[in-house]
Design a protein around this motif. Structure first.
Motif, PDB file in Angstrom:
ATOM      1  N   GLN A 123    -105.564  56.817 -29.017  1.00 55.74           N
ATOM      2  CA  GLN A 123    -104.417  57.612 -28.561  1.00 55.74           C
ATOM      3  C   GLN A 123    -103.235  56.664 -28.392  1.00 55.74           C
ATOM      4  O   GLN A 123    -103.351  55.642 -27.718  1.00 55.74           O
ATOM      5  CB  GLN A 123    -104.700  58.309 -27.231  1.00 55.74           C
ATOM      6  CG  GLN A 123    -103.493  59.075 -26.676  1.00 55.74           C
ATOM      7  CD  GLN A 123    -103.826  59.844 -25.418  1.00 55.74           C
ATOM      8  OE1 GLN A 123    -104.639  60.765 -25.427  1.00 55.74           O
ATOM      9  NE2 GLN A 123    -103.201  59.463 -24.303  1.00 55.74           N
TER      10      GLN A 123
ATOM     11  N   THR B 249     -99.264  56.281 -27.229  1.00 57.82           N
ATOM     12  CA  THR B 249     -98.149  56.855 -26.470  1.00 57.82           C
ATOM     13  C   THR B 249     -96.911  56.003 -26.712  1.00 57.82           C
ATOM     14  O   THR B 249     -96.939  54.787 -26.507  1.00 57.82           O
ATOM     15  CB  THR B 249     -98.469  56.873 -24.961  1.00 57.82           C
ATOM     16  OG1 THR B 249     -99.692  57.588 -24.741  1.00 57.82           O
ATOM     17  CG2 THR B 249     -97.345  57.548 -24.189  1.00 57.82           C
TER      18      THR B 249
ATOM     19  N   LYS C  94     -93.455  54.319 -26.009  1.00 54.13           N
ATOM     20  CA  LYS C  94     -92.723  53.876 -24.823  1.00 54.13           C
ATOM     21  C   LYS C  94     -91.247  53.649 -25.123  1.00 54.13           C
ATOM     22  O   LYS C  94     -90.371  54.064 -24.368  1.00 54.13           O
ATOM     23  CB  LYS C  94     -93.346  52.581 -24.284  1.00 54.13           C
ATOM     24  CG  LYS C  94     -94.726  52.760 -23.678  1.00 54.13           C
ATOM     25  CD  LYS C  94     -95.300  51.422 -23.220  1.00 54.13           C
ATOM     26  CE  LYS C  94     -94.463  50.787 -22.135  1.00 54.13           C
ATOM     27  NZ  LYS C  94     -95.043  49.489 -21.692  1.00 54.13           N
TER      28      LYS C  94
ATOM     29  N   TYR D  10     -89.049  56.626 -26.619  1.00 53.49           N
ATOM     30  CA  TYR D  10     -89.977  57.479 -25.886  1.00 53.49           C
ATOM     31  C   TYR D  10     -90.533  58.597 -26.765  1.00 53.49           C
ATOM     32  O   TYR D  10     -91.648  59.063 -26.556  1.00 53.49           O
ATOM     33  CB  TYR D  10     -89.259  58.065 -24.663  1.00 53.49           C
ATOM     34  CG  TYR D  10     -90.151  58.709 -23.647  1.00 53.49           C
ATOM     35  CD1 TYR D  10     -90.951  57.942 -22.802  1.00 53.49           C
ATOM     36  CD2 TYR D  10     -90.199  60.105 -23.520  1.00 53.49           C
ATOM     37  CE1 TYR D  10     -91.761  58.533 -21.845  1.00 53.49           C
ATOM     38  CE2 TYR D  10     -91.012  60.707 -22.565  1.00 53.49           C
ATOM     39  CZ  TYR D  10     -91.794  59.914 -21.738  1.00 53.49           C
ATOM     40  OH  TYR D  10     -92.600  60.501 -20.794  1.00 53.49           O
TER      41      TYR D  10
ATOM     42  N   HIS E 279     -94.312  62.436 -28.432  1.00 55.17           N
ATOM     43  CA  HIS E 279     -94.443  61.371 -27.437  1.00 55.17           C
ATOM     44  C   HIS E 279     -95.821  60.726 -27.523  1.00 55.17           C
ATOM     45  O   HIS E 279     -95.976  59.534 -27.257  1.00 55.17           O
ATOM     46  CB  HIS E 279     -94.219  61.926 -26.032  1.00 55.17           C
ATOM     47  CG  HIS E 279     -94.424  60.926 -24.928  1.00 55.17           C
ATOM     48  ND1 HIS E 279     -93.806  59.701 -24.915  1.00 55.17           N
ATOM     49  CD2 HIS E 279     -95.211  60.976 -23.804  1.00 55.17           C
ATOM     50  CE1 HIS E 279     -94.182  59.021 -23.840  1.00 55.17           C
ATOM     51  NE2 HIS E 279     -95.044  59.770 -23.162  1.00 55.17           N
ATOM     52  N   VAL E 280     -96.809  61.502 -27.938  1.00 56.04           N
ATOM     53  CA  VAL E 280     -98.187  61.029 -28.077  1.00 56.04           C
ATOM     54  C   VAL E 280     -98.727  61.483 -29.432  1.00 56.04           C
ATOM     55  O   VAL E 280     -98.482  62.615 -29.857  1.00 56.04           O
ATOM     56  CB  VAL E 280     -99.100  61.596 -26.960  1.00 56.04           C
ATOM     57  CG1 VAL E 280    -100.554  61.188 -27.186  1.00 56.04           C
ATOM     58  CG2 VAL E 280     -98.619  61.131 -25.586  1.00 56.04           C
TER      59      VAL E 280
ATOM     60  N   SER F  81    -100.216  65.800 -30.574  1.00 56.53           N
ATOM     61  CA  SER F  81    -100.729  66.099 -29.248  1.00 56.53           C
ATOM     62  C   SER F  81    -100.219  67.477 -28.835  1.00 56.53           C
ATOM     63  O   SER F  81     -99.045  67.802 -29.028  1.00 56.53           O
ATOM     64  CB  SER F  81    -100.250  65.044 -28.245  1.00 56.53           C
ATOM     65  OG  SER F  81    -100.797  65.286 -26.965  1.00 56.53           O
TER      66      SER F  81
END
Length: 357
Positions: free
Chosen positions: A57, A59, A61, A64, A70-71, A123
């Motif tokens: 997974q 994510t 940063k 963003y 975002h994911v 996601s």
């Protein structure tokens, strides 16, 4: 095909591998499309974590949000010798009108080492809703087999919490847990007449039946009580259901083992499905939906070009994937295997339609 180059400091990689069952993230760098992105990364999935080819997974940063995500999830599909079952399933659900995350195959490099072919998944979160112009609301993941719409656990013991088996991902106004609690309680306590009147005010019955048709056709054994998401749509005030992690499908289970084409009955299983199909009106709607799918969607003619297209996309990379080289003979036979499953499963379901009369 997308190519992702991930870099993790050796010390952080050691931390990640110290406890493969932990969801704690470590920092990393992702290079993609000539861009350098700061990320957090961790392993994902359940039993897949114990295998050499793990799922991840990621994510974002900084920035963003990347491509309105975002994911993202990178699934190894390690136990599926075709590497396409999950993708085929999700595309199939979408063709039925079920809200479904998008998926595409990608190549993954970790600290310069080629890790193989992966399946990149969106996601299902608030960013997904924004990306596809869906109303805000609440999202829950079915994280284990207790997400069975029942007041009892998988072992048929009384649940200590009504939302046992579910994990909240997003909630716009803080009402999601109460709404889902009310739904599950009423599914289990309403009389048949009350159920027919009240449940359609809480869940989109037609979309649920389309999802049920998809799970039944692809024979996703885990999909009835696990590996799905519930989305409360604030625009309609109704819950909708979405598939997730559909690798154990199209004739194999999640361990890659053969699953007989008639293993799962046309009614499927879980408490909500049983109660819906007990009602003659809802059962007739399910039969109509299933008949249409078996005529126009779940056929060798419709699925053959989709199967072969996915195989051809990844075929040039199979002998370079360190985890697929030894599986090449099986991989090359999987297209026909899946087509045989479609033919046999479809004929079985056509015979079983009588039980929905």
């Amino acid at each position: 095909m997308n190519s992702y180059k991930v870099y993790i400091h050796p010390k952080d990689l050691q931390t990640l591998n110290k406890d493969i069952w932990s969801d704690d993230v470590v920092p990393g760098i992702l290079k993609h499309d000539a861009k350098k992105l700061l990320i957090d990364i961790t392993y994902r999935g359940d039993s897949i974590r114990k295998y050499k080819k793990k799922s991840y997974q990621i994510t974002f940063k900084k920035p963003y949000v990347v491509n309105r995500n975002h994911v993202i999830h990178l699934n190894s599909e390690y136990k599926d010798p075709s590497l396409i079952r999950n993708k085929l399933s999700l595309d199939f659900f979408r063709s039925l009108g079920v809200i479904t995350p998008r998926a595409q195959h990608a190549l993954l490099y970790l600290n310069g080492q080629f890790k193989g072919i992966y399946l990149e998944l969106e996601s299902f979160d608030e960013f997904f809703l924004k990306k596809w112009n869906l109303p805000e609301g609440a999202i829950f993941y079915a994280t284990d087999n207790d997400a069975n719409f029942s007041l009892l656990t998988e072992e048929e013991e009384a649940k200590t919490e009504i939302l046992q088996g579910y994990s909240e991902v997003f909630d716009t106004n803080g009402k999601g847990e109460q709404l889902l609690s009310d739904l599950i309680y009423k599914i289990n306590t309403l009389s048949n007449l009350e159920f027919e009147r009240e449940i359609p005010k809480m869940i989109d019955i037609e979309k649920y039946l389309k999802w049920l048709s998809g799970v039944v056709c692809t024979q996703n054994f885990d999909g009835f009580i696990h590996n799905y998401a519930l989305y409360w749509n604030s625009g309609t005030g109704l819950f909708e259901i979405s598939p997730w992690d559909c690798d154990g499908t199209w004739g194999r289970n999640r361990h890659g083992e053969l699953l007989p084409y008639d293993y799962i009955p046309i009614e499927g299983y879980n408490t909500l499905s049983a109660r819906i199909l007990y009602n003659s009106t809802f059962r007739s709607l399910y039969k109509k939906i299933m008949e249409d799918i078996l005529k126009n969607k779940f056929t060798e003619y419709q699925q053959k070009p989709l199967i072969y297209a996915e195989i051809e996309k990844i075929k040039p990379w199979i002998d370079k994937d360190p985890y697929m080289v030894k599986k090449m003979p099986v991989f090359l036979s999987e297209s026909q295997f899946i087509l045989d499953f479609v033919r046999n499963r479809r004929l079985y379901l056509l015979r079983e339609l009588v039980h929905l009369s």
